[in-house]
Design an enzyme around this catalytic site. Sequence first.
Site, PDB file in Angstrom:
ATOM      1  CE1 TYR A 102      -2.996  -3.082   0.351  1.00 12.36           C
ATOM      2  CE2 TYR A 102      -3.537  -2.411   2.579  1.00 12.36           C
ATOM      3  CZ  TYR A 102      -3.712  -3.282   1.526  1.00 12.36           C
ATOM      4  OH  TYR A 102      -4.594  -4.320   1.642  1.00 12.36           O
ATOM      5  CE  LYS A 145       2.537 -17.814  -1.586  1.00 15.77           C
ATOM      6  NZ  LYS A 145       2.114 -19.151  -1.187  1.00 15.77           N
ATOM      7  CG  ASP A 178      -0.158 -20.149   1.096  1.00 22.33           C
ATOM      8  OD1 ASP A 178       0.765 -19.756   1.841  1.00 22.33           O
ATOM      9  OD2 ASP A 178       0.054 -20.904   0.134  1.00 22.33           O
ATOM     10  CG  ASP A 202      -6.271  -4.896   4.888  1.00 21.49           C
ATOM     11  OD1 ASP A 202      -7.115  -4.842   5.793  1.00 21.49           O
ATOM     12  OD2 ASP A 202      -6.399  -4.291   3.812  1.00 21.49           O
ATOM     13  CG  ASP A 245     -11.276  -7.757   7.411  1.00 24.58           C
ATOM     14  OD1 ASP A 245     -10.844  -6.895   8.207  1.00 24.58           O
ATOM     15  OD2 ASP A 245     -12.108  -7.494   6.514  1.00 24.58           O
TER      16      ASP A 245
END
Length: 350
Positions: A136, A187, A220, A244, A248
């Site tokens: 971001y 990752k 993942d 992020d 959630d």
Amino acid sequence: MKTYDIAAIGGDGIGPEVIEAGIEVLQALAKADGGLGFRFERFPWSSQLYLDEGHYIPPGGLERLRTFDAIFFGAVGSRKVPDHVSLWGLRLPICQGFDQYANVRPARVLPGVKSPLANGKDIDWVVIRENSEGEYAGMGGRSHRGLPIEVGTEVAVFTRAGVERIHRFAFELARKRARRHLTLVTKSNAQRFGMVMWDEIFLEVAKDYPDVEHDRELVDAMTTRMVLKPATIDVMVATNLHADILSDLAAALSGSLGIAPTANLNPERAFPSMFEPIHGSAFDIAGKGIANPVATFWTAAMMLEHLGEMVASTRLMKAVEKVTANGMHTPDLGGGATTAQVTGAVIAAL
Ligand code: ATP
């Protein structure tokens, strides 16, 4: 008496509803406490202001905001403004302008709340999100617009300084918790550059924290570990995008998005930090008076903790937990209570 100056930005949708509930509860807490006071100034920065005047933050707005002890933020996002415009118009200029690089998101199942997981009681996590760069960072562009050869790039930016400071922050926070365990989430199998640098710097910083146990997980695999083995997780640190998403998931596994809080911290305190519920503006329930204010109350407790008011913070959380335990729940938790009823009950418990 210690009085704090708090900037309140309700924003869009249910944002103003939950922020007003939070202000009511904080004022009641101050009254019950005696040694604590708040001066709130409300800023009408919202998508409506953008539609009326062409800006979210008026000229000089950030300089004005800088003078406050903390920022209490609701939500931004409107059906009438593209999401990337509203996000970059209000929330990100504050987070990035005030170098609030550490985003802290605790998750646990409050008393009386039902997790969708059978072993939900094992959830007691803190998600730490790098909040100033990464995916971001705002780097990228579009060329050949509208042509068949149009191209869009979205560049993730990771700096050694940015990565090292978030890892240090994560280790410091993990060190203060009972389990002292930190999981690095990246990752770095598929992404060979920035992510591998994340891993390397993490292992360098880890040497300074021999008292904190650490492990690594690919993002993942982390989603399945959160669902299947919640007890194996304590604190996790991840990039802006990954955390992020993970937070959630953590919020949903803890019962509802309407419960989960966030702190956007500038740990050096050169700028004010910002406290907000994780949820967005939730248009589907805006104006109905049924938004769950618990996320905002928990957010307020985090703000008090940051201000050094530990006793008041604990007192507020105990009152909130008493109310959730008693089954006074808004519809997102399967109950029939309104925002005002939950707010009143928390004030009564205080
Ligand atoms: P945004 O695009 O601004 O992130 P959104 O409306 O797409 O917002 P959220 O606001 O994050 O998404 O919430 C998704 C759904 O979760 C909402 O539509 C709403 O039904 C529910 N929800 C979120 N927050 C609350 C809350 N405080 N109380 C009750 N329900 C909530």
